[in-house]
Design a protein around this motif. Structure first.
Motif, PDB file in Angstrom:
ATOM      1  N   PRO A   9      -2.179  -0.542  -7.656  1.00 41.30           N
ATOM      2  CA  PRO A   9      -3.634  -0.438  -7.544  1.00 41.30           C
ATOM      3  C   PRO A   9      -4.093   1.023  -7.544  1.00 41.30           C
ATOM      4  N   ASP A  10      -5.389   1.212  -7.702  1.00 42.11           N
ATOM      5  CA  ASP A  10      -5.975   2.547  -7.711  1.00 42.11           C
ATOM      6  C   ASP A  10      -6.139   3.039  -6.270  1.00 42.11           C
ATOM      7  N   ARG A  11      -4.993   3.244  -5.632  1.00 42.51           N
ATOM      8  CA  ARG A  11      -4.901   3.785  -4.276  1.00 42.51           C
ATOM      9  C   ARG A  11      -3.822   4.848  -4.298  1.00 42.51           C
ATOM     10  N   PHE A  12      -3.728   5.630  -3.253  1.00 39.37           N
ATOM     11  CA  PHE A  12      -2.658   6.620  -3.175  1.00 39.37           C
ATOM     12  C   PHE A  12      -1.371   5.893  -2.840  1.00 39.37           C
ATOM     13  N   VAL A  13      -0.385   5.977  -3.744  1.00 40.17           N
ATOM     14  CA  VAL A  13       0.871   5.257  -3.580  1.00 40.17           C
ATOM     15  C   VAL A  13       2.021   6.235  -3.354  1.00 40.17           C
ATOM     16  N   PHE A  14       3.056   5.731  -2.685  1.00 40.00           N
ATOM     17  CA  PHE A  14       4.237   6.554  -2.427  1.00 40.00           C
ATOM     18  C   PHE A  14       5.457   5.661  -2.306  1.00 40.00           C
ATOM     19  N   GLY A  15       6.622   6.305  -2.386  1.00 39.11           N
ATOM     20  CA  GLY A  15       7.902   5.597  -2.378  1.00 39.11           C
ATOM     21  C   GLY A  15       8.470   5.560  -3.787  1.00 39.11           C
ATOM     22  N   PHE A  16       9.742   5.294  -3.895  1.00 37.82           N
ATOM     23  CA  PHE A  16      10.469   5.261  -5.163  1.00 37.82           C
ATOM     24  C   PHE A  16      10.134   6.484  -6.035  1.00 37.82           C
ATOM     25  N   GLY A  17      10.255   7.669  -5.437  1.00 34.73           N
ATOM     26  CA  GLY A  17      10.043   8.930  -6.146  1.00 34.73           C
ATOM     27  C   GLY A  17       8.701   9.568  -5.881  1.00 34.73           C
ATOM     28  N   MET A  18       7.714   8.786  -5.537  1.00 34.03           N
ATOM     29  CA  MET A  18       6.372   9.320  -5.275  1.00 34.03           C
ATOM     30  C   MET A  18       6.278   9.678  -3.796  1.00 34.03           C
ATOM     31  N   ASP A  19       5.638  10.808  -3.499  1.00 30.44           N
ATOM     32  CA  ASP A  19       5.593  11.261  -2.118  1.00 30.44           C
ATOM     33  C   ASP A  19       4.198  11.163  -1.531  1.00 30.44           C
ATOM     34  N   VAL A  20       4.152  11.252  -0.220  1.00 31.26           N
ATOM     35  CA  VAL A  20       2.910  11.398   0.517  1.00 31.26           C
ATOM     36  C   VAL A  20       3.118  12.615   1.410  1.00 31.26           C
ATOM     37  N   ALA A  21       2.335  13.669   1.172  1.00 32.49           N
ATOM     38  CA  ALA A  21       2.448  14.919   1.930  1.00 32.49           C
ATOM     39  C   ALA A  21       3.884  15.432   1.944  1.00 32.49           C
ATOM     40  N   GLY A  22       4.591  15.283   0.818  1.00 35.95           N
ATOM     41  CA  GLY A  22       5.949  15.799   0.677  1.00 35.95           C
ATOM     42  C   GLY A  22       7.048  14.876   1.168  1.00 35.95           C
ATOM     43  N   ALA A  23       6.703  13.735   1.731  1.00 37.19           N
ATOM     44  CA  ALA A  23       7.723  12.854   2.314  1.00 37.19           C
ATOM     45  C   ALA A  23       7.721  11.471   1.661  1.00 37.19           C
ATOM     46  N   TRP A  24       8.739  10.705   1.996  1.00 38.64           N
ATOM     47  CA  TRP A  24       8.907   9.289   1.653  1.00 38.64           C
ATOM     48  C   TRP A  24       9.180   9.009   0.180  1.00 38.64           C
ATOM     49  N   ARG A  25       9.624   9.993  -0.589  1.00 38.07           N
ATOM     50  CA  ARG A  25      10.067   9.719  -1.968  1.00 38.07           C
ATOM     51  C   ARG A  25      11.261   8.763  -1.954  1.00 38.07           C
ATOM     52  N   ASN A  26      12.017   8.761  -0.872  1.00 41.11           N
ATOM     53  CA  ASN A  26      13.277   8.030  -0.770  1.00 41.11           C
ATOM     54  C   ASN A  26      13.129   6.550  -0.457  1.00 41.11           C
ATOM     55  N   LEU A  27      11.919   6.053  -0.293  1.00 47.16           N
ATOM     56  CA  LEU A  27      11.755   4.623  -0.026  1.00 47.16           C
ATOM     57  C   LEU A  27      12.181   3.796  -1.244  1.00 47.16           C
ATOM     58  N   PRO A  28      12.849   2.673  -1.036  1.00 47.59           N
ATOM     59  CA  PRO A  28      13.255   1.829  -2.159  1.00 47.59           C
ATOM     60  C   PRO A  28      12.123   0.964  -2.707  1.00 47.59           C
ATOM     61  N   SER A  29      11.006   0.928  -1.995  1.00 49.17           N
ATOM     62  CA  SER A  29       9.842   0.145  -2.408  1.00 49.17           C
ATOM     63  C   SER A  29       8.676   1.102  -2.643  1.00 49.17           C
ATOM     64  N   ILE A  30       7.537   0.547  -3.046  1.00 48.48           N
ATOM     65  CA  ILE A  30       6.322   1.348  -3.241  1.00 48.48           C
ATOM     66  C   ILE A  30       5.276   0.862  -2.253  1.00 48.48           C
ATOM     67  N   ARG A  31       4.640   1.822  -1.607  1.00 46.08           N
ATOM     68  CA  ARG A  31       3.619   1.528  -0.610  1.00 46.08           C
ATOM     69  C   ARG A  31       2.321   2.216  -1.008  1.00 46.08           C
ATOM     70  N   ALA A  32       1.210   1.729  -0.473  1.00 48.98           N
ATOM     71  CA  ALA A  32      -0.113   2.319  -0.724  1.00 48.98           C
ATOM     72  C   ALA A  32      -0.766   2.631   0.613  1.00 48.98           C
ATOM     73  N   LEU A  33      -1.365   3.801   0.685  1.00 48.78           N
ATOM     74  CA  LEU A  33      -2.085   4.171   1.900  1.00 48.78           C
ATOM     75  C   LEU A  33      -3.303   3.288   2.082  1.00 48.78           C
ATOM     76  N   SER A  34      -3.533   2.893   3.301  1.00 48.10           N
ATOM     77  CA  SER A  34      -4.747   2.141   3.592  1.00 48.10           C
ATOM     78  C   SER A  34      -5.817   3.074   4.171  1.00 48.10           C
ATOM     79  N   GLN A  35      -5.401   4.283   4.573  1.00 52.84           N
ATOM     80  CA  GLN A  35      -6.307   5.304   5.089  1.00 52.84           C
ATOM     81  C   GLN A  35      -5.918   6.649   4.499  1.00 52.84           C
ATOM     82  N   ALA A  36      -6.841   7.595   4.548  1.00 51.50           N
ATOM     83  CA  ALA A  36      -6.579   8.944   4.049  1.00 51.50           C
ATOM     84  C   ALA A  36      -5.535   9.624   4.925  1.00 51.50           C
ATOM     85  N   VAL A  37      -4.705  10.460   4.318  1.00 47.69           N
ATOM     86  CA  VAL A  37      -3.727  11.253   5.034  1.00 47.69           C
ATOM     87  C   VAL A  37      -4.404  12.491   5.568  1.00 47.69           C
ATOM     88  N   GLU A  38      -4.165  12.826   6.816  1.00 46.37           N
ATOM     89  CA  GLU A  38      -4.784  14.016   7.420  1.00 46.37           C
ATOM     90  C   GLU A  38      -3.835  15.179   7.363  1.00 46.37           C
TER      91      GLU A  38
END
Length: 178
Positions: free
Chosen positions: A149-178
């Motif tokens: 979806p058109d949300r900020f996604v992370f996991g499986f190579g994609m990061d959030v604030a430099g972290a969580w690229r190593n997740l085996p799944s993909i997640r989407a933020l439900s709130q903005a990262v501070e």
């Protein structure tokens, strides 16, 4: 960064990621077997994708990378900064460009243009995730794994604030990262 997980939703399971990799490998193999392509991974996001896709490809290939940056530790992309690569000649080669996500397409369009300017015969794009946006991307993926979806996604190579690229799944933020 553990709090980020509690403010996110799993949108693609690890099992679905693996199934998408198998499907992509079959499609890429059908199109590129026998062509000895140069596979160019976009660092850092494409690293996990490439590491899991390439062992599934049953044909010879050469491997290189480009290192560019648009996001840094931000959730909105900025100017493209070219850091390195590719280190092999692309002259008259079929190039398979691997990246974690196709969003607006600015990064992949710029890399694709540069590779063609350097003499690549063709540049095919394999983006693991396609973001479902209202506006079309600047380039299209020749091969893709999953839609997100058109949300900020992370996991499986994609990061959030430099972290969580190593997740085996993909997640989407439900709130903005501070």
């Amino acid at each position: 960064m553990n709090e980020v997980l509690s403010r996110s939703d799993e949108i693609v399971s690890g099992a679905a990621v693996q199934a998408a990799l198998d499907r992509m490998a079959a499609q890429i193999g059908a199109r590129l077997a026998g062509s000895n392509p140069l596979v160019v991974t976009v660092m850092n996001g494409g690293l996990i994708f490439a590491g899991q896709l390439l062992p599934r490809l049953g044909f010879p290939l050469e491997l290189s990378y480009v290192h560019v940056r648009r996001y840094g530790n931000e959730t909105n992309g900025g100017e493209l900064v070219w850091i390195a690569g590719p280190h092999e000649s692309v002259q008259a080669r079929t190039v398979l460009l691997l990246d974690d996500i196709l969003d607006e397409g600015r990064t992949l369009a710029t890399i694709r243009s540069r590779l063609l300017e350097q003499g690549a015969a063709q540049v095919l794009i394999a983006a693991f995730a396609l973001k479902q946006r209202g506006a079309p991307a600047l380039v299209r993926a020749d091969f893709s794994g999953v839609s997100v979806p058109d949300r900020f996604v992370f996991g499986f190579g994609m990061d959030v604030a430099g972290a969580w690229r190593n997740l085996p799944s993909i997640r989407a933020l439900s709130q903005a990262v501070e």
